[in-house]
Design an enzyme around this catalytic site. Structure first.
Site, PDB file in Angstrom:
ATOM      1  N   ASP A 254      41.902  42.760  33.771  1.00  0.00           N
ATOM      2  CA  ASP A 254      42.098  42.534  35.207  1.00  0.00           C
ATOM      3  C   ASP A 254      41.051  41.579  35.760  1.00  0.00           C
ATOM      4  O   ASP A 254      39.986  41.380  35.171  1.00  0.00           O
ATOM      5  CB  ASP A 254      42.057  43.859  35.970  1.00  0.00           C
ATOM      6  CG  ASP A 254      40.707  44.561  35.879  1.00  0.00           C
ATOM      7  OD1 ASP A 254      40.131  44.579  34.771  1.00  0.00           O
ATOM      8  OD2 ASP A 254      40.225  45.091  36.900  1.00  0.00           O
TER       9      ASP A 254
ATOM     10  N   GLU B 209      38.967  47.482  35.277  1.00  0.00           N
ATOM     11  CA  GLU B 209      37.504  47.440  35.198  1.00  0.00           C
ATOM     12  C   GLU B 209      36.905  47.034  36.531  1.00  0.00           C
ATOM     13  O   GLU B 209      35.882  47.587  36.965  1.00  0.00           O
ATOM     14  CB  GLU B 209      37.072  46.475  34.088  1.00  0.00           C
ATOM     15  CG  GLU B 209      35.603  46.560  33.706  1.00  0.00           C
ATOM     16  CD  GLU B 209      34.696  45.609  34.484  1.00  0.00           C
ATOM     17  OE1 GLU B 209      33.480  45.671  34.271  1.00  0.00           O
ATOM     18  OE2 GLU B 209      35.208  44.814  35.312  1.00  0.00           O
ATOM     19  N   GLU B 210      37.542  46.073  37.187  1.00  0.00           N
ATOM     20  CA  GLU B 210      37.009  45.559  38.444  1.00  0.00           C
ATOM     21  C   GLU B 210      37.155  46.551  39.600  1.00  0.00           C
ATOM     22  O   GLU B 210      36.606  46.333  40.673  1.00  0.00           O
ATOM     23  CB  GLU B 210      37.697  44.235  38.808  1.00  0.00           C
ATOM     24  CG  GLU B 210      37.526  43.118  37.786  1.00  0.00           C
ATOM     25  CD  GLU B 210      36.116  42.553  37.723  1.00  0.00           C
ATOM     26  OE1 GLU B 210      35.224  43.119  38.396  1.00  0.00           O
ATOM     27  OE2 GLU B 210      35.900  41.570  37.003  1.00  0.00           O
TER      28      GLU B 210
END
Length: 372
Positions: free
Chosen positions: A78, A139-140
Protein backbone atom coordinates in the site's frame (compact mmCIF):
# COMPACT_ATOMS: atom_id res chain seq x y z
CA UNK A 1 25.15 -8.43 -12.30
CA UNK A 2 21.94 -6.45 -11.67
CA UNK A 3 20.01 -5.83 -14.87
CA UNK A 4 19.53 -2.10 -14.39
CA UNK A 5 17.15 -1.56 -17.30
CA UNK A 6 14.91 -4.42 -16.24
CA UNK A 7 14.97 -3.22 -12.62
CA UNK A 8 14.00 0.33 -13.55
CA UNK A 9 11.34 -0.85 -16.00
CA UNK A 10 9.85 -3.06 -13.29
CA UNK A 11 9.82 -0.23 -10.77
CA UNK A 12 8.18 2.15 -13.23
CA UNK A 13 5.56 -0.48 -14.05
CA UNK A 14 4.78 -1.08 -10.38
CA UNK A 15 4.32 2.56 -9.38
CA UNK A 16 1.80 3.08 -12.17
CA UNK A 17 -0.58 0.56 -10.60
CA UNK A 18 -2.58 2.42 -7.95
CA UNK A 19 -2.58 0.94 -4.44
CA UNK A 20 -3.40 3.59 -1.88
CA UNK A 21 -3.89 2.10 1.56
CA UNK A 22 -7.24 0.22 1.80
CA UNK A 23 -7.31 -0.04 -2.01
CA UNK A 24 -4.56 -2.60 -2.67
CA UNK A 25 -6.67 -5.22 -4.48
CA UNK A 26 -5.69 -4.66 -8.11
CA UNK A 27 -2.02 -4.32 -7.29
CA UNK A 28 -1.98 -7.41 -5.09
CA UNK A 29 -3.65 -9.42 -7.88
CA UNK A 30 -0.99 -8.19 -10.30
CA UNK A 31 1.80 -9.23 -7.91
CA UNK A 32 0.27 -12.64 -7.35
CA UNK A 33 0.49 -13.34 -11.07
CA UNK A 34 3.97 -11.83 -11.41
CA UNK A 35 5.47 -13.96 -8.64
CA UNK A 36 3.77 -17.08 -9.98
CA UNK A 37 5.21 -16.35 -13.42
CA UNK A 38 8.69 -16.35 -11.87
CA UNK A 39 8.09 -19.86 -10.55
CA UNK A 40 7.11 -19.11 -6.96
CA UNK A 41 4.34 -20.75 -4.99
CA UNK A 42 1.97 -18.00 -3.88
CA UNK A 43 -0.27 -18.32 -0.84
CA UNK A 44 -2.89 -15.74 0.08
CA UNK A 45 -4.25 -15.44 3.59
CA UNK A 46 -7.82 -14.52 4.51
CA UNK A 47 -7.28 -11.42 6.62
CA UNK A 48 -9.45 -9.03 4.60
CA UNK A 49 -12.42 -9.88 6.80
CA UNK A 50 -10.40 -8.80 9.86
CA UNK A 51 -8.69 -5.73 8.44
CA UNK A 52 -11.34 -4.35 6.12
CA UNK A 53 -8.56 -3.54 3.65
CA UNK A 54 -8.54 -4.03 -0.11
CA UNK A 55 -6.53 -7.25 -0.25
CA UNK A 56 -5.11 -10.13 1.72
CA UNK A 57 -1.44 -10.62 2.56
CA UNK A 58 0.68 -12.80 0.27
CA UNK A 59 3.56 -15.18 0.94
CA UNK A 60 5.50 -16.09 -2.19
CA UNK A 61 7.87 -19.04 -1.75
CA UNK A 62 10.88 -20.09 -3.85
CA UNK A 63 11.78 -23.70 -2.93
CA UNK A 64 15.26 -24.41 -1.59
CA UNK A 65 18.06 -25.76 -3.75
CA UNK A 66 20.35 -26.33 -0.73
CA UNK A 67 19.90 -27.08 2.97
CA UNK A 68 20.73 -23.48 3.89
CA UNK A 69 18.54 -21.54 6.32
CA UNK A 70 15.19 -20.34 5.10
CA UNK A 71 14.95 -16.53 5.08
CA UNK A 72 12.28 -14.02 4.15
CA UNK A 73 12.12 -10.57 2.65
CA UNK A 74 9.11 -8.34 3.29
CA UNK A 75 7.56 -5.25 1.70
CA UNK A 76 4.19 -3.54 1.95
CA UNK A 77 2.03 -3.01 -1.12
CA UNK A 78 0.00 0.00 0.00
CA UNK A 79 0.93 3.65 -0.42
CA UNK A 80 -0.03 6.94 1.19
CA UNK A 81 -2.00 9.59 -0.68
CA UNK A 82 -1.89 11.21 -3.18
CA UNK A 83 -1.03 7.96 -4.95
CA UNK A 84 -3.49 7.69 -7.85
CA UNK A 85 -2.29 8.21 -11.40
CA UNK A 86 1.43 8.28 -10.66
CA UNK A 87 3.51 9.36 -13.65
CA UNK A 88 7.17 8.53 -13.02
CA UNK A 89 9.84 10.72 -14.61
CA UNK A 90 13.53 9.87 -15.05
CA UNK A 91 15.94 12.79 -14.95
CA UNK A 92 19.71 12.61 -14.45
CA UNK A 93 19.46 8.95 -13.34
CA UNK A 94 16.94 9.78 -10.63
CA UNK A 95 13.29 8.73 -10.69
CA UNK A 96 10.69 11.26 -9.57
CA UNK A 97 6.92 11.62 -9.82
CA UNK A 98 5.55 14.44 -11.98
CA UNK A 99 5.07 16.52 -8.82
CA UNK A 100 1.33 15.98 -8.45
CA UNK A 101 1.55 12.66 -6.59
CA UNK A 102 3.93 10.65 -4.48
CA UNK A 103 6.34 8.35 -6.34
CA UNK A 104 5.48 5.26 -4.23
CA UNK A 105 9.10 4.14 -3.93
CA UNK A 106 7.87 3.51 -0.38
CA UNK A 107 7.56 0.60 -0.78
CA UNK A 108 7.39 -0.37 -4.47
CA UNK A 109 11.15 0.07 -4.74
CA UNK A 110 11.37 -2.82 -2.28
CA UNK A 111 9.04 -4.95 -4.40
CA UNK A 112 11.05 -4.19 -7.55
CA UNK A 113 14.17 -5.29 -5.64
CA UNK A 114 12.46 -8.55 -4.69
CA UNK A 115 11.50 -9.29 -8.29
CA UNK A 116 14.92 -8.50 -9.71
CA UNK A 117 16.62 -10.58 -7.00
CA UNK A 118 14.46 -13.58 -7.91
CA UNK A 119 15.34 -13.16 -11.58
CA UNK A 120 19.05 -12.99 -10.77
CA UNK A 121 18.77 -16.19 -8.72
CA UNK A 122 16.94 -17.98 -11.53
CA UNK A 123 19.30 -16.78 -14.28
CA UNK A 124 22.46 -17.65 -12.37
CA UNK A 125 21.23 -20.87 -10.76
CA UNK A 126 22.25 -19.35 -7.44
CA UNK A 127 22.10 -21.89 -4.59
CA UNK A 128 19.72 -20.88 -1.82
CA UNK A 129 17.62 -22.11 1.04
CA UNK A 130 13.88 -21.58 1.05
CA UNK A 131 13.16 -17.94 0.18
CA UNK A 132 9.90 -16.35 1.22
CA UNK A 133 8.63 -12.97 0.08
CA UNK A 134 5.94 -11.40 2.25
CA UNK A 135 3.69 -8.74 0.72
CA UNK A 136 1.58 -7.00 3.35
CA UNK A 137 -1.33 -4.59 3.11
CA UNK A 138 -2.21 -1.64 5.31
CA UNK A 139 1.29 -0.79 6.55
CA UNK A 140 0.67 2.91 6.05
CA UNK A 141 -2.47 2.69 8.20
CA UNK A 142 -0.71 1.39 11.29
CA UNK A 143 0.87 -1.93 10.25
CA UNK A 144 -2.64 -3.36 9.99
CA UNK A 145 -1.93 -6.12 7.48
CA UNK A 146 1.10 -7.63 9.18
CA UNK A 147 -0.62 -7.46 12.59
CA UNK A 148 -3.31 -9.77 11.20
CA UNK A 149 -0.81 -12.07 9.47
CA UNK A 150 -0.35 -15.60 10.83
CA UNK A 151 3.41 -16.00 11.34
CA UNK A 152 3.08 -19.78 11.26
CA UNK A 153 2.64 -19.41 7.48
CA UNK A 154 6.40 -18.73 7.30
CA UNK A 155 9.07 -21.41 7.21
CA UNK A 156 11.81 -18.87 7.88
CA UNK A 157 12.61 -17.75 11.41
CA UNK A 158 14.40 -14.55 10.41
CA UNK A 159 14.33 -12.05 7.63
CA UNK A 160 14.74 -8.56 6.21
CA UNK A 161 12.20 -5.81 5.61
CA UNK A 162 13.06 -3.65 2.59
CA UNK A 163 11.48 -0.40 3.71
CA UNK A 164 13.80 2.29 5.07
CA UNK A 165 14.79 5.51 3.35
CA UNK A 166 18.21 7.00 2.82
CA UNK A 167 21.30 5.69 1.05
CA UNK A 168 21.77 1.94 0.94
CA UNK A 169 23.93 0.76 3.84
CA UNK A 170 21.74 1.45 6.87
CA UNK A 171 20.62 -1.43 9.07
CA UNK A 172 17.92 -0.66 11.63
CA UNK A 173 19.13 -2.10 14.93
CA UNK A 174 16.53 -0.45 17.14
CA UNK A 175 12.93 0.66 16.85
CA UNK A 176 10.61 1.88 19.61
CA UNK A 177 7.69 0.47 21.49
CA UNK A 178 4.79 2.70 20.50
CA UNK A 179 1.74 3.39 22.64
CA UNK A 180 -1.26 5.55 21.80
CA UNK A 181 -3.36 7.32 24.44
CA UNK A 182 -6.88 8.68 24.08
CA UNK A 183 -7.87 10.99 26.93
CA UNK A 184 -11.39 12.33 27.50
CA UNK A 185 -12.05 14.86 30.26
CA UNK A 186 -15.55 15.80 31.31
CA UNK A 187 -16.21 19.04 33.17
CA UNK A 188 -19.47 20.93 33.76
CA UNK A 189 -21.09 23.25 31.24
CA UNK A 190 -22.30 26.70 32.28
CA UNK A 191 -23.03 30.03 30.64
CA UNK A 192 -19.65 31.72 30.47
CA UNK A 193 -21.08 35.24 30.66
CA UNK A 194 -23.78 34.80 33.29
CA UNK A 195 -22.56 32.11 35.70
CA UNK A 196 -19.08 30.82 34.79
CA UNK A 197 -18.49 30.00 38.48
CA UNK A 198 -20.92 27.10 38.13
CA UNK A 199 -18.87 25.56 35.32
CA UNK A 200 -15.84 23.30 35.39
CA UNK A 201 -13.73 23.80 32.28
CA UNK A 202 -12.43 20.57 30.83
CA UNK A 203 -9.91 22.66 28.93
CA UNK A 204 -8.53 24.21 32.11
CA UNK A 205 -8.15 20.76 33.63
CA UNK A 206 -6.24 19.59 30.55
CA UNK A 207 -4.09 22.73 30.47
CA UNK A 208 -3.13 22.47 34.14
CA UNK A 209 -2.17 18.80 33.76
CA UNK A 210 -0.20 19.38 30.57
CA UNK A 211 1.68 22.33 32.11
CA UNK A 212 3.24 19.90 34.59
CA UNK A 213 3.92 17.17 32.06
CA UNK A 214 7.21 16.06 30.51
CA UNK A 215 6.66 16.01 26.74
CA UNK A 216 8.79 16.04 23.60
CA UNK A 217 12.25 14.49 23.97
CA UNK A 218 12.13 12.79 27.36
CA UNK A 219 15.55 11.12 27.09
CA UNK A 220 17.75 9.65 24.39
CA UNK A 221 15.38 6.70 24.00
CA UNK A 222 11.95 8.19 24.69
CA UNK A 223 9.57 10.75 23.18
CA UNK A 224 6.02 11.81 24.01
CA UNK A 225 3.56 14.05 22.19
CA UNK A 226 -0.04 15.24 22.42
CA UNK A 227 -1.02 15.64 18.80
CA UNK A 228 -4.77 16.26 18.88
CA UNK A 229 -6.87 18.38 21.24
CA UNK A 230 -10.52 18.98 20.44
CA UNK A 231 -13.63 20.12 22.30
CA UNK A 232 -16.10 22.89 22.94
CA UNK A 233 -19.28 23.93 21.19
CA UNK A 234 -19.54 27.70 21.60
CA UNK A 235 -17.66 30.67 23.05
CA UNK A 236 -20.41 31.37 25.59
CA UNK A 237 -20.31 27.89 27.14
CA UNK A 238 -17.71 26.75 29.66
CA UNK A 239 -16.06 23.86 27.86
CA UNK A 240 -17.58 20.64 29.17
CA UNK A 241 -15.64 18.08 27.17
CA UNK A 242 -12.10 17.75 25.84
CA UNK A 243 -10.67 14.86 23.86
CA UNK A 244 -6.94 14.43 23.36
CA UNK A 245 -4.88 11.91 21.41
CA UNK A 246 -1.27 11.36 22.42
CA UNK A 247 1.58 8.95 21.86
CA UNK A 248 4.63 7.64 23.68
CA UNK A 249 7.59 5.96 21.97
CA UNK A 250 10.69 4.44 23.52
CA UNK A 251 13.40 1.97 22.61
CA UNK A 252 13.16 0.89 26.26
CA UNK A 253 9.78 -0.69 27.02
CA UNK A 254 10.10 0.15 30.73
CA UNK A 255 10.70 3.81 29.91
CA UNK A 256 7.67 3.73 27.62
CA UNK A 257 5.50 2.42 30.46
CA UNK A 258 6.94 4.94 32.93
CA UNK A 259 6.07 7.83 30.60
CA UNK A 260 2.55 6.49 30.10
CA UNK A 261 2.04 6.32 33.86
CA UNK A 262 3.50 9.84 34.27
CA UNK A 263 0.97 11.27 31.81
CA UNK A 264 -1.96 9.25 33.14
CA UNK A 265 -1.13 10.17 36.72
CA UNK A 266 -1.10 13.90 36.06
CA UNK A 267 -4.32 13.83 34.05
CA UNK A 268 -6.11 11.77 36.70
CA UNK A 269 -4.80 13.76 39.69
CA UNK A 270 -5.60 17.14 38.15
CA UNK A 271 -9.06 16.05 37.03
CA UNK A 272 -9.90 14.81 40.53
CA UNK A 273 -8.62 18.00 42.16
CA UNK A 274 -10.75 20.19 39.89
CA UNK A 275 -13.92 18.12 40.14
CA UNK A 276 -14.07 16.62 36.67
CA UNK A 277 -14.23 13.08 35.33
CA UNK A 278 -11.79 11.34 33.04
CA UNK A 279 -11.33 8.22 30.94
CA UNK A 280 -7.98 7.18 29.47
CA UNK A 281 -7.51 4.42 26.93
CA UNK A 282 -4.03 3.07 26.20
CA UNK A 283 -3.43 1.21 22.93
CA UNK A 284 -0.09 -0.54 22.52
CA UNK A 285 0.47 -0.06 18.78
CA UNK A 286 3.54 -2.29 18.55
CA UNK A 287 6.53 -3.50 20.52
CA UNK A 288 10.07 -2.32 19.99
CA UNK A 289 13.30 -4.16 19.37
CA UNK A 290 16.98 -3.58 19.96
CA UNK A 291 19.83 -5.48 18.32
CA UNK A 292 23.60 -5.38 18.61
CA UNK A 293 26.36 -6.16 16.12
CA UNK A 294 26.21 -9.87 16.99
CA UNK A 295 22.51 -10.30 16.23
CA UNK A 296 22.20 -12.77 13.36
CA UNK A 297 20.34 -10.58 10.87
CA UNK A 298 22.68 -7.67 11.59
CA UNK A 299 25.74 -9.85 11.08
CA UNK A 300 24.40 -11.22 7.79
CA UNK A 301 23.53 -7.80 6.37
CA UNK A 302 26.82 -6.29 7.56
CA UNK A 303 28.82 -9.12 5.98
CA UNK A 304 26.91 -8.80 2.71
CA UNK A 305 27.59 -5.05 2.63
CA UNK A 306 31.30 -5.63 3.25
CA UNK A 307 31.38 -8.09 0.36
CA UNK A 308 29.95 -5.35 -1.88
CA UNK A 309 32.38 -2.71 -0.60
CA UNK A 310 29.78 -0.89 1.50
CA UNK A 311 30.18 0.32 5.06
CA UNK A 312 27.29 -0.73 7.27
CA UNK A 313 25.59 1.97 9.29
CA UNK A 314 23.74 0.64 12.34
CA UNK A 315 20.83 2.98 13.03
CA UNK A 316 18.16 3.34 15.69
CA UNK A 317 14.83 4.51 14.30
CA UNK A 318 12.21 6.65 15.97
CA UNK A 319 9.48 5.06 13.86
CA UNK A 320 7.98 1.63 13.35
CA UNK A 321 7.61 -0.74 10.43
CA UNK A 322 6.43 -4.26 9.73
CA UNK A 323 9.75 -5.35 11.24
CA UNK A 324 8.38 -4.44 14.69
CA UNK A 325 5.54 -6.91 14.31
CA UNK A 326 7.78 -9.67 12.96
CA UNK A 327 10.05 -9.26 15.98
CA UNK A 328 7.11 -9.06 18.37
CA UNK A 329 5.90 -12.38 16.95
CA UNK A 330 9.27 -14.10 17.31
CA UNK A 331 10.71 -13.60 13.81
CA UNK A 332 14.08 -11.84 14.10
CA UNK A 333 13.92 -9.07 11.52
CA UNK A 334 15.79 -5.91 10.62
CA UNK A 335 14.83 -3.16 8.20
CA UNK A 336 17.26 -2.20 5.45
CA UNK A 337 17.56 1.15 3.70
CA UNK A 338 16.80 0.96 -0.02
CA UNK A 339 17.55 4.47 -1.23
CA UNK A 340 14.31 6.41 -1.45
CA UNK A 341 14.10 10.00 -0.22
CA UNK A 342 11.39 12.52 0.80
CA UNK A 343 8.71 9.84 1.16
CA UNK A 344 5.07 10.75 1.79
CA UNK A 345 5.50 13.91 -0.28
CA UNK A 346 5.10 14.84 -3.93
CA UNK A 347 8.86 15.46 -3.94
CA UNK A 348 9.69 11.79 -3.33
CA UNK A 349 12.51 10.34 -5.46
CA UNK A 350 14.95 7.46 -5.74
CA UNK A 351 18.34 7.45 -7.47
CA UNK A 352 18.69 4.55 -9.88
CA UNK A 353 22.12 3.81 -8.44
CA UNK A 354 20.61 3.27 -4.98
CA UNK A 355 17.97 0.96 -6.43
CA UNK A 356 20.76 -1.07 -8.05
CA UNK A 357 22.80 -1.19 -4.83
CA UNK A 358 19.81 -2.32 -2.78
CA UNK A 359 19.14 -5.14 -5.25
CA UNK A 360 22.77 -6.21 -5.18
CA UNK A 361 22.55 -6.26 -1.37
CA UNK A 362 19.42 -8.44 -1.30
CA UNK A 363 21.04 -10.85 -3.75
CA UNK A 364 24.25 -10.93 -1.72
CA UNK A 365 22.30 -11.68 1.46
CA UNK A 366 20.83 -14.73 -0.26
CA UNK A 367 24.31 -15.87 -1.26
CA UNK A 368 25.77 -15.22 2.20
CA UNK A 369 23.10 -17.29 3.93
CA UNK A 370 23.57 -20.12 1.42
CA UNK A 371 27.33 -20.15 1.93
CA UNK A 372 27.25 -20.34 5.74
Amino acid sequence: MVNSKRLVDTFIELVQIDSETKHEGNFQAFLKTRFQTLGLEVKEDDTMSKTGFGANNLVCRLPATTDADAIFFSCHVDTVTPGVGIKPQVKDDIIYSDGTTILAADDKAGIAIMLETIQLINENNTPHGTLEFVLSVGEESGLIGIKAFDMSALTANYGFVLDTGGPVGSITVGSPTHAGLEIEILGTAAHSGIEPEKGISALEIAAKAISQMKLGRIDVETTANIGIIEGGTATNIVMEHVRMVAEVRSINSESCEAQIQHMKGLFEKTTAEMGGAITIKVDMKYGGYHFDAETNVVKIATKAMAELGMTANHETSGGGSDANIFNEQGKETTNLSIGYEKIHTVHEYIPIRELEKATALAYEIVKQVASD
